[in-house]
Design a protein around this motif. Structure first.
Motif, PDB file in Angstrom:
ATOM      1  N   UNK A  18       8.582  -0.446  47.045  1.00 11.27           N
ATOM      2  CA  UNK A  18       8.419   0.984  47.327  1.00 11.27           C
ATOM      3  C   UNK A  18       7.081   1.354  46.694  1.00 11.27           C
ATOM      4  N   UNK A  19       6.017   1.410  47.482  1.00 12.51           N
ATOM      5  CA  UNK A  19       4.678   1.613  46.900  1.00 12.51           C
ATOM      6  C   UNK A  19       4.545   2.992  46.269  1.00 12.51           C
ATOM      7  N   UNK A  20       4.165   3.022  45.000  1.00 13.73           N
ATOM      8  CA  UNK A  20       4.047   4.277  44.271  1.00 13.73           C
ATOM      9  C   UNK A  20       2.759   4.286  43.453  1.00 13.73           C
ATOM     10  N   UNK A  21       2.324   5.478  43.087  1.00  9.33           N
ATOM     11  CA  UNK A  21       1.164   5.659  42.204  1.00  9.33           C
ATOM     12  C   UNK A  21       1.428   6.858  41.313  1.00  9.33           C
ATOM     13  N   UNK A  22       0.496   7.114  40.387  1.00  8.80           N
ATOM     14  CA  UNK A  22       0.607   8.256  39.463  1.00  8.80           C
ATOM     15  C   UNK A  22       1.988   8.300  38.818  1.00  8.80           C
ATOM     16  N   UNK A  23       2.416   7.151  38.284  1.00  9.37           N
ATOM     17  CA  UNK A  23       3.762   7.033  37.713  1.00  9.37           C
ATOM     18  C   UNK A  23       3.794   7.630  36.304  1.00  9.37           C
ATOM     19  N   UNK A  24       4.797   8.444  36.041  1.00 12.00           N
ATOM     20  CA  UNK A  24       5.036   9.034  34.727  1.00 12.00           C
ATOM     21  C   UNK A  24       6.460   8.728  34.279  1.00 12.00           C
ATOM     22  N   UNK A  36      11.704  11.767  24.957  1.00 17.61           N
ATOM     23  CA  UNK A  36      13.038  11.410  25.439  1.00 17.61           C
ATOM     24  C   UNK A  36      13.895  12.671  25.540  1.00 17.61           C
ATOM     25  N   UNK A  37      14.380  13.094  26.715  1.00 15.63           N
ATOM     26  CA  UNK A  37      14.316  12.331  27.970  1.00 15.63           C
ATOM     27  C   UNK A  37      12.926  12.378  28.597  1.00 15.63           C
ATOM     28  N   UNK A  38      12.543  11.312  29.284  1.00 18.65           N
ATOM     29  CA  UNK A  38      11.210  11.268  29.877  1.00 18.65           C
ATOM     30  C   UNK A  38      11.113  12.158  31.112  1.00 18.65           C
ATOM     31  N   UNK A  39       9.922  12.672  31.347  1.00 18.74           N
ATOM     32  CA  UNK A  39       9.626  13.412  32.582  1.00 18.74           C
ATOM     33  C   UNK A  39       9.136  12.381  33.597  1.00 18.74           C
ATOM     34  N   UNK A  40      10.033  11.925  34.448  1.00 23.93           N
ATOM     35  CA  UNK A  40       9.764  10.822  35.357  1.00 23.93           C
ATOM     36  C   UNK A  40       9.218  11.353  36.672  1.00 23.93           C
ATOM     37  N   UNK A  41       8.133  10.742  37.145  1.00 22.76           N
ATOM     38  CA  UNK A  41       7.560  11.142  38.417  1.00 22.76           C
ATOM     39  C   UNK A  41       6.712  10.035  39.019  1.00 22.76           C
ATOM     40  N   UNK A  42       6.542  10.086  40.334  1.00 18.21           N
ATOM     41  CA  UNK A  42       5.682   9.120  41.028  1.00 18.21           C
ATOM     42  C   UNK A  42       5.348   9.669  42.403  1.00 18.21           C
ATOM     43  N   UNK A  43       4.286   9.123  42.991  1.00 16.16           N
ATOM     44  CA  UNK A  43       3.864   9.525  44.331  1.00 16.16           C
ATOM     45  C   UNK A  43       4.029   8.347  45.272  1.00 16.16           C
ATOM     46  N   UNK A  44       4.776   8.545  46.338  1.00 15.05           N
ATOM     47  CA  UNK A  44       5.025   7.485  47.317  1.00 15.05           C
ATOM     48  C   UNK A  44       3.781   7.283  48.174  1.00 15.05           C
ATOM     49  N   UNK A  45       3.432   6.021  48.422  1.00 12.66           N
ATOM     50  CA  UNK A  45       2.237   5.684  49.174  1.00 12.66           C
ATOM     51  C   UNK A  45       2.231   6.245  50.586  1.00 12.66           C
ATOM     52  N   UNK A  46       1.037   6.475  51.111  1.00 12.63           N
ATOM     53  CA  UNK A  46       0.884   7.099  52.426  1.00 12.63           C
ATOM     54  C   UNK A  46       1.362   6.208  53.555  1.00 12.63           C
ATOM     55  N   UNK A  47       1.538   4.882  53.273  1.00 10.11           N
ATOM     56  CA  UNK A  47       2.029   3.999  54.332  1.00 10.11           C
ATOM     57  C   UNK A  47       3.504   4.224  54.636  1.00 10.11           C
ATOM     58  N   UNK A  48       4.203   4.977  53.766  1.00  9.46           N
ATOM     59  CA  UNK A  48       5.592   5.351  54.028  1.00  9.46           C
ATOM     60  C   UNK A  48       5.596   6.754  54.636  1.00  9.46           C
ATOM     61  N   UNK A  49       6.025   6.877  55.858  1.00  8.16           N
ATOM     62  CA  UNK A  49       5.964   8.151  56.570  1.00  8.16           C
ATOM     63  C   UNK A  49       7.180   9.022  56.245  1.00  8.16           C
ATOM     64  N   UNK A  50       6.948  10.249  55.764  1.00  5.63           N
ATOM     65  CA  UNK A  50       8.072  11.152  55.498  1.00  5.63           C
ATOM     66  C   UNK A  50       8.579  11.805  56.778  1.00  5.63           C
TER      67      UNK A  50
END
Length: 360
Positions: free
Chosen positions: A265-271, A282-296
């Motif tokens: 699952x291609x991701x970037x800007x992972x937090x 803790x608890x962590x603020x979790x986030x990521x951006x899904x790559x543009x090759x995955x169409x929403x």
């Protein structure tokens, strides 16, 4: 509604079973284009084992009968079992990987691997990487291989030796200077025992921190591997690559097939950026951006995207533009915790992104 509910149940089952728990250039333009497209879709999977036929350690041991089923599956022509260094070099050079690329890794250098599993791997002619805990071998601890046996392994062209630190202990949260001493000590031992030091590293217990990553980079390691589930993507952090662990409890052939057929699952800007948490994070603020090759979908959401925690409940927020945020209802408990995010991919294969957090 019923269809959606069934899909979510299936996705939860996959997350639970997988989350609990190491080229040939094409000759024509058409073939090259096909291989490059495969990079975006396929990535690579690394599987991990530790002990064999040691049933009193069910969380780290794998029965030889289970392992034999895994080997038989990997000999199916649809899989490409390749050396771990080939995966790492492909990532470094942005080179194409074959479809269903799989690498096999063994942690700790237990004697049971040498006596039971290695002969089976030799017979199957499959490449492996063995990550060695140096002090255990140096001190001739019961249940571990000897340096003579490890040299025998190292002489086999199918075997790569990796570094698993000098001790199997929690080092991710230690001061950076102490981490450096631990890594330097293990490298010195390798140079004395084998004549050279490895360039691949496996984190003890899969526990990763920013400081430890920096120590490994400075020491010349090409890549380092955790114990979090997921398929490797071309943009994956070379110092925090995932592996699927297997053992008697979670070693069924069904689970194995799910893992080795998984897609990144291609991701970037992972937090968060640091996987070792403090009281303040803790608890962590979790986030990521899904790559543009995955169409929403038209509304910007992703069909079948689900995230799960090994501890407690969470909420999943899709903010648009591919940005995903995960919020936990309470802090993680001391020890290790995991987040796994899955999405149904092409051909019935599952896209997979996972993280392991260490809470000292």
């Amino acid at each position: 509604m019923l269809k959606k509910h069934r899909f979510q149940l299936l996705s939860f089952f996959l997350a639970f079973t997988l989350g609990l728990i190491g080229f040939e250039k094409t000759a024509s333009t058409q073939e090259a284009k096909k291989s490059i497209e495969g990079v975006n879709k396929n990535g690579a999977v690394v599987v991990m084992y530790q002990r064999f036929e040691e049933s009193k350690y069910p969380t780290t041991s794998t029965a030889l009968s289970i392992f034999a089923d895994h080997i038989q599956e990997l000999q199916n022509k649809q899989y490409n079992v390749i050396p771990l260094l080939d995966v790492v070099d492909a990532l470094k050079n942005s080179s194409p990987l074959p479809d269903r690329a799989v690498s096999i890794t063994i942690d700790d250098a237990y004697l049971s691997f040498y006596e039971t599993a290695w002969p089976a791997l030799q017979k199957a002619n499959l490449p492996i990487t063995v990550f060695v805990t140096t002090s255990a071998v140096d001190q001739n601890r019961v249940g571990y291989m000897t340096w003579s046996q490890i040299r025998e392994l190292a002489s086999d062209p199918l075997v790569t030796i990796g570094n698993h630190a000098s001790e199997l202990r929690h080092i991710a949260h230690l001061p950076q200077q102490e981490q450096k001493q631990i890594i330097d000590q293990s490298n010195q031992t390798f140079r004395r025992a084998l004549g050279k030091q490895p360039n691949l590293f496996a984190y003890p217990y899969g526990e990763i921190s920013n400081n430890l990553q920096n120590v490994l980079r400075a020491a010349g390691f090409k890549a380092a591997f955790g114990q979090h589930s997921g398929a490797i993507d071309l943009n994956s952090n070379l110092m925090a690559l995932p592996r699927y662990p297997f053992n008697d409890r979670f070693g069924t052939l069904e689970r194995f097939k799910l893992a080795i057929n998984s897609l990144p699952l291609p991701v970037s800007a992972v937090l968060p950026e640091n996987l070792t948490l403090s009281e303040a994070t803790n608890p962590p603020l979790i986030g990521f951006t899904i790559g543009s090759q995955i169409t929403p979908r038209a509304d910007g959401s992703y069909r079948g995207l689900n995230c799960y925690s090994s501890q407690g409940e969470l909420t999943l927020q899709e903010l648009g533009g591919g940005r995903i945020e995960v919020r936990l209802k309470e802090p993680f408990k001391t020890g290790r915790a995991r987040i796994n995010c899955t999405m149904l991919g092409p051909d019935g294969r599952w896209r997979w992104f996972g993280q392991q957090y260490y809470i000292p």
